[in-house]
Write a protein that holds these residues in place. Structure first.
Motif, PDB file in Angstrom:
ATOM      1  N   GLY A  65      36.390  28.236  44.592  1.00  0.00           N
ATOM      2  CA  GLY A  65      37.171  29.190  44.582  1.00  0.00           C
ATOM      3  C   GLY A  65      35.715  30.442  43.735  1.00  0.00           C
ATOM      4  O   GLY A  65      34.664  30.060  44.165  1.00  0.00           O
ATOM      5  N   ARG A  66      36.619  30.512  42.779  1.00  0.00           N
ATOM      6  CA  ARG A  66      36.287  32.117  42.347  1.00  0.00           C
ATOM      7  C   ARG A  66      36.731  32.387  41.173  1.00  0.00           C
ATOM      8  O   ARG A  66      38.016  32.228  40.617  1.00  0.00           O
ATOM      9  N   ALA A  67      35.512  32.879  39.691  1.00  0.00           N
ATOM     10  CA  ALA A  67      35.655  33.209  38.473  1.00  0.00           C
ATOM     11  C   ALA A  67      34.741  33.774  38.445  1.00  0.00           C
ATOM     12  O   ALA A  67      33.924  34.134  38.502  1.00  0.00           O
ATOM     13  N   GLY A  68      35.687  34.823  37.248  1.00  0.00           N
ATOM     14  CA  GLY A  68      34.847  35.875  36.313  1.00  0.00           C
ATOM     15  C   GLY A  68      35.726  36.691  35.615  1.00  0.00           C
ATOM     16  O   GLY A  68      36.502  36.900  35.557  1.00  0.00           O
ATOM     17  N   PHE A  69      34.257  38.175  36.166  1.00  0.00           N
ATOM     18  CA  PHE A  69      34.889  39.519  34.989  1.00  0.00           C
ATOM     19  C   PHE A  69      35.138  40.767  36.371  1.00  0.00           C
ATOM     20  O   PHE A  69      33.934  41.132  37.375  1.00  0.00           O
ATOM     21  N   GLY A  70      35.752  41.594  35.774  1.00  0.00           N
ATOM     22  CA  GLY A  70      35.968  42.883  36.878  1.00  0.00           C
ATOM     23  C   GLY A  70      35.415  44.793  35.534  1.00  0.00           C
ATOM     24  O   GLY A  70      36.242  43.704  34.471  1.00  0.00           O
ATOM     25  N   GLU A  71      36.372  45.216  36.535  1.00  0.00           N
ATOM     26  CA  GLU A  71      36.351  46.276  35.390  1.00  0.00           C
ATOM     27  C   GLU A  71      38.358  46.386  36.032  1.00  0.00           C
ATOM     28  O   GLU A  71      38.552  46.290  36.225  1.00  0.00           O
ATOM     29  N   ALA A  72      38.792  46.311  34.302  1.00  0.00           N
ATOM     30  CA  ALA A  72      39.966  46.333  35.017  1.00  0.00           C
ATOM     31  C   ALA A  72      40.953  47.971  34.469  1.00  0.00           C
ATOM     32  O   ALA A  72      41.338  48.210  32.946  1.00  0.00           O
ATOM     33  N   GLY A  74      39.360  51.095  34.781  1.00  0.00           N
ATOM     34  CA  GLY A  74      39.363  52.158  34.358  1.00  0.00           C
ATOM     35  C   GLY A  74      40.528  51.781  32.897  1.00  0.00           C
ATOM     36  O   GLY A  74      39.680  53.485  32.048  1.00  0.00           O
ATOM     37  N   THR A  75      40.504  50.951  32.073  1.00  0.00           N
ATOM     38  CA  THR A  75      40.570  50.548  31.118  1.00  0.00           C
ATOM     39  C   THR A  75      39.316  50.709  29.924  1.00  0.00           C
ATOM     40  O   THR A  75      39.857  50.932  28.596  1.00  0.00           O
ATOM     41  N   GLY A  76      38.373  50.397  30.357  1.00  0.00           N
ATOM     42  CA  GLY A  76      37.382  49.637  29.073  1.00  0.00           C
ATOM     43  C   GLY A  76      37.188  48.090  29.076  1.00  0.00           C
ATOM     44  O   GLY A  76      36.251  48.400  28.779  1.00  0.00           O
ATOM     45  N   HIS A  77      38.133  47.973  29.261  1.00  0.00           N
ATOM     46  CA  HIS A  77      37.879  46.609  29.105  1.00  0.00           C
ATOM     47  C   HIS A  77      37.917  45.716  30.298  1.00  0.00           C
ATOM     48  O   HIS A  77      37.551  45.808  31.395  1.00  0.00           O
ATOM     49  N   ARG A  78      37.141  44.383  30.351  1.00  0.00           N
ATOM     50  CA  ARG A  78      36.684  43.593  31.105  1.00  0.00           C
ATOM     51  C   ARG A  78      38.355  43.164  31.926  1.00  0.00           C
ATOM     52  O   ARG A  78      39.025  43.190  30.540  1.00  0.00           O
ATOM     53  N   GLU A  79      38.068  42.261  32.606  1.00  0.00           N
ATOM     54  CA  GLU A  79      39.409  41.962  33.514  1.00  0.00           C
ATOM     55  C   GLU A  79      38.909  40.287  34.020  1.00  0.00           C
ATOM     56  O   GLU A  79      37.714  40.256  34.469  1.00  0.00           O
ATOM     57  N   LEU A  80      39.297  39.681  33.434  1.00  0.00           N
ATOM     58  CA  LEU A  80      39.389  37.806  33.414  1.00  0.00           C
ATOM     59  C   LEU A  80      39.934  37.899  35.241  1.00  0.00           C
ATOM     60  O   LEU A  80      41.009  38.189  35.033  1.00  0.00           O
ATOM     61  N   GLY A  81      39.702  37.109  35.666  1.00  0.00           N
ATOM     62  CA  GLY A  81      40.134  36.724  37.194  1.00  0.00           C
ATOM     63  C   GLY A  81      39.650  35.728  37.529  1.00  0.00           C
ATOM     64  O   GLY A  81      38.574  35.013  37.259  1.00  0.00           O
ATOM     65  N   TYR A  82      39.933  34.785  38.210  1.00  0.00           N
ATOM     66  CA  TYR A  82      40.347  33.614  38.931  1.00  0.00           C
ATOM     67  C   TYR A  82      40.985  33.502  40.691  1.00  0.00           C
ATOM     68  O   TYR A  82      41.995  33.532  40.262  1.00  0.00           O
ATOM     69  N   LEU A  83      40.115  32.574  41.569  1.00  0.00           N
ATOM     70  CA  LEU A  83      41.438  32.425  42.349  1.00  0.00           C
ATOM     71  C   LEU A  83      40.537  30.937  42.937  1.00  0.00           C
ATOM     72  O   LEU A  83      39.131  30.467  42.664  1.00  0.00           O
ATOM     73  N   LEU A  84      41.301  29.632  42.979  1.00  0.00           N
ATOM     74  CA  LEU A  84      40.874  27.926  43.482  1.00  0.00           C
ATOM     75  C   LEU A  84      42.155  27.471  44.629  1.00  0.00           C
ATOM     76  O   LEU A  84      42.572  28.836  45.047  1.00  0.00           O
TER      77      LEU A  84
END
Length: 160
Positions: A65-72, A74-84
């Motif tokens: 699958g995939r996992a990691g971070f994106g832009e949340a 436009g809030t200035g936070h990293r967004e954690l995400g994953y998909l298996l």
């Protein structure tokens, strides 16, 4: 986890074209060209900022699958995400991935971003909600930027 190469499109497309898998994602099923564009974006993000979504594989190199971070949003936070891949569901891999990503986030804080890590979940995805809560995330509420999602936040590394 490892970085993407353009030749990974077939494996990722199998995941992104699966309606069961993508029922947990607000953008829904993706065609091959949308998947190719995502890989291209992730490769560029890695090159520019050193993080994005990673390819997830098991010890034998088999795609999971995939996992990691994106832009949340436009809030200035990293967004954690994953998909298996569904064959990997229910075996603890999601919890293991989230724990590793939380550690990575707090070990690689970006001074230009908020310290708090965010994750977004569609309300009916109880399994992902449990995985996040198990790894130190707390429910903040509905997202003002993405009303069809719930916001979870993690302000510190629970492993510390």
């Amino acid at each position: 986890m490892t970085t993407w190469i353009p030749e990974d499109v077939d494996e990722l497309h199998r995941l992104h074209s699966d309606p069961v898998v993508m029922s947990h994602m607000t953008k829904g099923v993706q065609d091959r060209e949308q998947t190719r564009a995502r890989i291209t974006t992730w490769i560029a993000e890695h090159r520019v900022r050193g993080w994005s979504r990673w390819r997830v594989e098991d010890d034998s190199g088999t795609f999971m699958g995939r996992a990691g971070f994106g832009e949340a949003h436009g809030t200035g936070h990293r967004e954690l995400g994953y998909l298996l891949a569904p064959a990997r569901w229910g075996a603890g891999y999601a919890s293991e991935l989230v724990a590793a990503l939380v550690r990575w986030h707090f070990e690689h804080l970006d001074p230009a971003r908020e310290r708090e890590l965010r994750a977004y979940v569609v309300p009916g995805n109880e399994a992902s909600r449990r995985v996040l809560e198990k790894n130190g995330f707390r429910l903040v509420g509905a997202s003002p930027q993405a009303p069809d999602q719930l916001v979870y936040a993690c302000g510190s590394d629970p492993a510390v």
